[in-house]
Design a protein around this motif. Structure first.
Motif, mmCIF file in Angstrom:
data_model
loop_
_atom_site.group_PDB
_atom_site.id
_atom_site.type_symbol
_atom_site.label_atom_id
_atom_site.label_comp_id
_atom_site.label_asym_id
_atom_site.label_seq_id
_atom_site.Cartn_x
_atom_site.Cartn_y
_atom_site.Cartn_z
ATOM 1 N N HIS A 1 3.415 -6.658 4.205
ATOM 2 C CA HIS A 1 2.648 -7.664 3.955
ATOM 3 C C HIS A 1 1.130 -7.328 2.963
ATOM 4 C CE1 HIS A 1 -0.494 -10.912 5.326
ATOM 5 N NE2 HIS A 1 -1.330 -10.000 5.180
ATOM 6 N N PRO A 2 1.030 -7.512 2.073
ATOM 7 C CA PRO A 2 0.340 -7.777 1.186
ATOM 8 C C PRO A 2 -1.536 -7.101 1.811
ATOM 9 C CG PRO A 2 0.597 -8.689 0.287
ATOM 10 C CD PRO A 2 1.500 -8.695 1.516
ATOM 11 N N THR A 3 -2.290 -5.790 2.487
ATOM 12 C CA THR A 3 -3.616 -5.471 2.390
ATOM 13 C C THR A 3 -4.484 -4.587 1.233
ATOM 14 O OG1 THR A 3 -3.023 -3.840 4.008
ATOM 15 C CG2 THR A 3 -3.053 -6.171 4.914
ATOM 16 N N ASP A 4 -5.263 -5.121 1.435
ATOM 17 C CA ASP A 4 -6.273 -3.474 0.105
ATOM 18 C C ASP A 4 -5.801 -2.528 0.765
ATOM 19 O OD1 ASP A 4 -7.280 -6.593 -0.438
ATOM 20 O OD2 ASP A 4 -8.846 -6.647 0.344
ATOM 21 N N ALA A 5 -6.033 -2.197 1.469
ATOM 22 C CA ALA A 5 -5.961 -0.987 1.465
ATOM 23 C C ALA A 5 -4.219 0.007 1.914
ATOM 24 C CB ALA A 5 -6.098 -0.505 3.399
ATOM 25 N N HIS A 6 -3.848 -1.085 2.032
ATOM 26 C CA HIS A 6 -1.945 -0.730 1.889
ATOM 27 C C HIS A 6 -1.745 -0.818 0.397
ATOM 28 C CE1 HIS A 6 2.329 -0.931 1.953
ATOM 29 N NE2 HIS A 6 2.199 -1.971 1.457
ATOM 30 N N LEU A 7 -2.097 -1.758 -0.529
ATOM 31 C CA LEU A 7 -2.075 -2.045 -1.951
ATOM 32 C C LEU A 7 -3.106 -0.411 -3.021
ATOM 33 C CD1 LEU A 7 -2.498 -5.292 -2.470
ATOM 34 C CD2 LEU A 7 -0.217 -3.924 -2.736
ATOM 35 N N LEU A 8 -3.949 -0.178 -2.165
ATOM 36 C CA LEU A 8 -5.102 0.953 -2.767
ATOM 37 C C LEU A 8 -4.135 2.499 -3.092
ATOM 38 C CD1 LEU A 8 -8.569 -0.209 -2.068
ATOM 39 C CD2 LEU A 8 -7.546 -0.477 -4.521
ATOM 40 N N LEU A 9 -3.386 2.415 -1.181
ATOM 41 C CA LEU A 9 -2.967 3.401 -1.035
ATOM 42 C C LEU A 9 -1.396 3.345 -1.737
ATOM 43 C CD1 LEU A 9 -2.672 6.067 0.330
ATOM 44 C CD2 LEU A 9 -1.212 5.340 2.182
ATOM 45 N N ARG A 10 -0.912 2.645 -2.318
ATOM 46 C CA ARG A 10 0.750 2.531 -2.899
ATOM 47 C C ARG A 10 0.384 2.553 -4.606
ATOM 48 N NH1 ARG A 10 2.086 3.380 0.920
ATOM 49 N NH2 ARG A 10 4.513 2.308 2.349
ATOM 50 N N ALA A 11 -0.936 2.054 -4.610
ATOM 51 C CA ALA A 11 -0.969 2.595 -6.339
ATOM 52 C C ALA A 11 -1.786 3.762 -6.058
ATOM 53 C CB ALA A 11 -2.524 1.840 -7.363
ATOM 54 N N MET A 12 -1.891 4.928 -5.517
ATOM 55 C CA MET A 12 -2.406 6.389 -5.898
ATOM 56 C C MET A 12 -1.397 7.188 -5.433
ATOM 57 S SD MET A 12 -5.887 6.077 -2.857
ATOM 58 C CE MET A 12 -5.609 7.798 -2.456
ATOM 59 N N GLU A 13 -0.632 6.152 -4.324
ATOM 60 C CA GLU A 13 1.139 7.044 -4.459
ATOM 61 C C GLU A 13 1.702 6.897 -5.797
ATOM 62 O OE1 GLU A 13 1.645 6.648 0.105
ATOM 63 O OE2 GLU A 13 2.905 5.888 -1.425
#
Length: 443
Positions: free
Chosen positions: A159-171
């Protein structure tokens, strides 16, 4: 090179023939005999080079594995594991002798699907419909009157949330830098994971402002990572090209706003769309819109799927009607005379010879059309079966091409389940009088 055509091999003393192990009256055995496997070799031979490369895997093996995969709703790994254990499955896929080891690698299924493509795979649906007509499970006239509807083929994403997507982009950026040997000033991974947990803890409570501050920190750290990777790849054309797509997605995740269009909802599947369905339990679904066409009349063997296709871009339902009717006519070879749809298809603008009837339309005097219009709702359980029994609910295939391929295979798997049940019922009806004869009348 083209796949080797199967032929009878020399009898072997120390290997067990499958025909000596299985019950030849089993519905799956009967179904294997009804399918025209040579039709697939003829149609898909153009996808192989005549002289280059090693011989391909048998077409019957690959088509049979995909039939079984979507009949049972299994993953590639699961269907390969069960194929080794099940002699009926091996016979269905064209084997003569029982095999104790898998004859292919699991990744061969992914490469084979990509080689054939969604348009050519429509032949699987066409063959299931041909077998249904030949066995009496489907009347050819039933293909002239169809019911059309759309649903969402959800993607296997979190489920896309802002915090989840930002962390995935960093990874993703850190993984990219490690792959190309780039030494970053700071990874921000430990700080990012801790901050993501704080956002999840505070966002829905009294600490909403504090959660928003943590989100701003995540965006700042992601921007630093983007600039660091950009500096390390500057001046190297190959590295710049290799990192361009990931940097573009990361920048889009960092800058996108809640009401923006064409947002990124998953880094590994940027084609995912947010589709509002208006359901009480699920307001939004993440995947791709999919159109489905089934027979309006309930045939002896059940309602067969006549066509299914993925619709990227979330188009209006009414604008997809012409394409869906064209697919049904292409697969079945039968002209569609009537199509029934719900209120979402108002203003469809279809200009073909097919008569289109929308739910709640007044002024219809024909009792036949009224009855068939009431049958429109029967498509809803078919959609439910494709999601619960098939693989329409969580699609794991990659990209927009994977969405289109999965929709075709789900339709073929649904028809195969109906055919298997139909042949089992026929076998039971034939054997019951012989096994349970009528008793002699009392004197």
């Amino acid at each position: 090179m083209p796949p080797k055509k199967p032929g009878l091999s020399e009898p072997e003393l120390f290997r067990m023939l499958l025909t000596n192990m299985i019950d030849l009256r089993h519905p799956l055995v009967k179904l294997a005999g009804e399918i025209d496997w040579a039709r697939f070799d003829t149609a898909w031979g153009k996808f192989y080079h005549e002289k280059k490369g090693r011989p391909g895997l048998p077409t019957r093996l690959m088509a049979g594995l995909h039939f079984l995969k979507h009949m049972e709703g299994l993953s590639d790994e699961e269907v390969c594991a069960r194929w080794v254990e099940n002699p009926y499955w091996q016979y269905f896929c064209g084997e003569e002798y029982f095999r104790h080891r898998l004859v292919l690698d699991r990744s061969s299924m992914s490469r084979w699907r990509g080689r054939i493509g969604p348009e050519a795979l429509e032949l699987l649906i066409a063959e299931t419909l041909r077998v249904a007509m030949a066995s009496g499970a489907l009347n050819p006239q039933a293909c002239e009157r169809i019911t059309v509807d759309t649903t969402v083929q959800t993607k296997a994403v979190a489920h896309p949330t802002d915090a989840h997507l930002l962390l995935r982009a960093m990874e993703h950026l850190n993984r990219l830098a490690k792959k190309h040997g780039l030494k970053l000033r700071q990874s921000f991974l430990r700080l990012g994971r801790e901050t993501r947990r704080e956002v999840a803890r505070l966002i829905h409570g009294k600490g909403h402002k504090q959660a928003m501050r943590h989100l701003r920190k995540l965006r700042t750290w992601l921007g630093r990572l983007e600039r660091d990777v950009g500096r390390k790849t500057e001046g190297n054309a190959d590295l710049t090209e290799a990192c361009a797509r990931t940097l573009e997605l990361a920048e889009k995740v960092r800058t996108q706003k809640p009401k923006d269009q064409n947002k990124v909802y998953a880094l590994h599947a940027p084609e995912v769309e947010c589709i509002a369905k208006g359901k009480a339990r699920t307001r939004f679904e993440f995947g791709v819109k999919t159109s489905i066409a089934v027979t309006n009349d309930r045939a002896k063997g059940g309602q067969f799927i006549l066509g299914m296709q993925a619709l990227p871009g979330n188009p209006y339902d009414g604008h997809t009607l012409t394409g869906q009717i064209a697919q049904v006519e292409r697969i079945t070879g039968i002209a569609v005379s009537r199509a029934y749809a719900d209120l979402g298809y108002r203003g469809h603008g279809h200009k073909g010879e097919t008569e289109v009837y929308i739910s709640r339309t007044r002024g219809i005097t024909s009792p036949t059309i009224k009855r068939e219009l009431r049958r429109r709702n029967a498509i809803e359980p078919i959609i439910g079966h494709t999601k619960m029994d098939g693989l329409l609910e969580r699609n794991h295939l990659k990209g927009a091409a994977g969405d289109a391929i999965n929709a075709i295979l789900v339709a073929a798997g649904h028809n195969m389940r109906l055919l298997l049940a139909w042949l089992a019922a026929l076998l039971c009806a034939l054997l019951n009088p012989w096994l349970n004869p009528d008793p002699l009348p009392a004197r």
